[in-house]
Design an enzyme around this catalytic site. Structure first.
Site, PDB file in Angstrom:
ATOM      1  N   PRO A   1       2.905 -47.753 -15.488  1.00 15.55           N
ATOM      2  CG  PRO A   1       4.226 -45.860 -15.860  1.00 15.55           C
ATOM      3  CD  PRO A   1       3.027 -46.343 -15.120  1.00 15.55           C
TER       4      PRO A   1
ATOM      5  NE  ARG B   1     -14.569 -54.606 -28.894  1.00 15.67           N
ATOM      6  CZ  ARG B   1     -14.241 -55.706 -29.567  1.00 15.67           C
ATOM      7  NH1 ARG B   1     -13.519 -56.648 -29.004  1.00 15.67           N
ATOM      8  NH2 ARG B   1     -14.644 -55.869 -30.814  1.00 15.67           N
TER       9      ARG B   1
ATOM     10  CD  GLU C   1       4.585 -37.187 -11.697  1.00 16.83           C
ATOM     11  OE1 GLU C   1       4.234 -36.081 -11.280  1.00 16.83           O
ATOM     12  OE2 GLU C   1       3.843 -37.898 -12.392  1.00 16.83           O
TER      13      GLU C   1
ATOM     14  CG  ASP D   1     -12.705 -57.580 -33.688  1.00 17.63           C
ATOM     15  OD1 ASP D   1     -13.064 -57.467 -34.857  1.00 17.63           O
ATOM     16  OD2 ASP D   1     -13.234 -56.996 -32.726  1.00 17.63           O
TER      17      ASP D   1
HETATM   18 CL1  6GU Z   1      -1.185 -47.921 -16.901  1.00 16.32          CL
HETATM   19  N1  6GU Z   1       0.025 -45.601 -16.641  1.00 16.32           N
HETATM   20  C1  6GU Z   1       0.859 -44.636 -17.054  1.00 16.32           C
HETATM   21  N2  6GU Z   1       1.017 -43.556 -16.292  1.00 16.32           N
HETATM   22  N3  6GU Z   1       1.556 -44.695 -18.191  1.00 16.32           N
HETATM   23  C2  6GU Z   1       1.371 -45.771 -18.940  1.00 16.32           C
HETATM   24  C3  6GU Z   1       0.519 -46.817 -18.576  1.00 16.32           C
HETATM   25  C4  6GU Z   1      -0.149 -46.695 -17.400  1.00 16.32           C
HETATM   26  N4  6GU Z   1       0.560 -47.748 -19.530  1.00 16.32           N
HETATM   27  C5  6GU Z   1       1.410 -47.292 -20.448  1.00 16.32           C
HETATM   28  N5  6GU Z   1       1.909 -46.116 -20.097  1.00 16.32           N
END
Ligand code: 6GU
Length: 243
Positions: free
Chosen positions: A90, A155, A117, A170
């Site tokens: 994230p 794709r 974490e 798309d």
């Molecule tokens: Cl790549 N990993 C995690 N744990 N949460 C996320 C993410 C990735 N992308 C958005 N939220």
């Protein structure tokens, strides 16, 4: 394209490999997916891959050694150009179609499924070439994100979609290659309808049944703009200014 996926949940990927686009891409030898269980690269008899964070705090952090060993063992088997090493986290850069197109030009990708974490920062600093997130929300692990990247990249590979035109027009695909020259210009896709022409009193727009292709193109361009304005005004801000 070869995807090497490093994960503590290899079984997680069974379903997505057995259905739909990824199944077809694998069956047609456009893609091969190799799953690597991170625990196989642990150094102790308990096969531990995580530890408590230095400095304290909740949760566990992936240790660097198993991840370095996993990536290096994959790289040791590669003869040609090294695959990019993508850490799914994230804290990464948010994935978009432009990034997907870049990744689709690589011969292979090593995808490291992180955990929410944390992953020891030396992995991001000295092992990964890319840190990617799939959006501003929290997932417990990177497995779903790895699946998203594989599907989105696969794709785009020549031959995977029978009908290549579909990938080009798309939502989010760029205008340069789009047939009408406007409706896919970084906007959302226009609304689609199919039979029945009337459902529970809601009619499909008459113009779509008219056979007037010029009018249909204009209606679709206008609807794409309206849908984008309603749901994704941020995309309107980013449109090329000359149009
Ligand atoms: Cl790549 N990993 C995690 N744990 N949460 C996320 C993410 C990735 N992308 C958005 N939220």
């Amino acid at each position: 394209m070869i995807f090497d996926v490093i994960t503590i949940f290899p079984e997680f990927f069974c379903g997505i490999l057995e259905h739909g686009l990824l199944k077809r891409a694998i069956g047609g030898s456009y893609v091969s997916i190799r799953l690597h269980d991170l625990r196989d690269f642990a150094e102790d008899t308990h096969r531990s891959v995580d530890d408590r964070p230095f400095g304290g705090g909740p949760g566990m952090v992936f240790k660097p050694e198993p991840l370095f060993r996993a990536v290096e063992s994959i790289q040791a088997q590669q003869s040609g150009r090294r695959s990019r090493v993508v850490l799914l986290t994230p804290q990464g850069q948010v994935l978009n179609q432009r990034r997907v197109e870049q990744l689709s030009r690589e011969p292979g990708l090593i995808l490291i499924c992180g955990r929410y974490e944390g992953v020891d920062e030396r992995v991001a600093a000295h092992l990964a070439t890319d840190e990617i997130s799939i959006g501003d929300y929290v997932l417990s692990g990177g497995e779903l994100a790895a699946a998203v990247i594989m599907e989105a990249v696969a794709r785009l590979l020549p031959g995977v979609l029978g009908n290549q035109q579909s990938a080009i027009s798309d939502s989010f695909a760029m205008a340069a290659a789009s047939p009408g020259g406007g409706e896919a210009a970084g906007l959302l896709d226009f609304p689609q309808y199919t039979r029945p022409a009337e459902f529970r009193g809601w009619k499909a727009p008459e113009v779509l049944l008219s056979g007037n292709h010029q009018q249909i193109r204009e209606w679709r361009a206008q609807q794409a703009l309206a849908k984008t304005y309603k749901n994704r005004p941020d995309l309107i801000e980013r449109l090329p200014k000359e149009a």
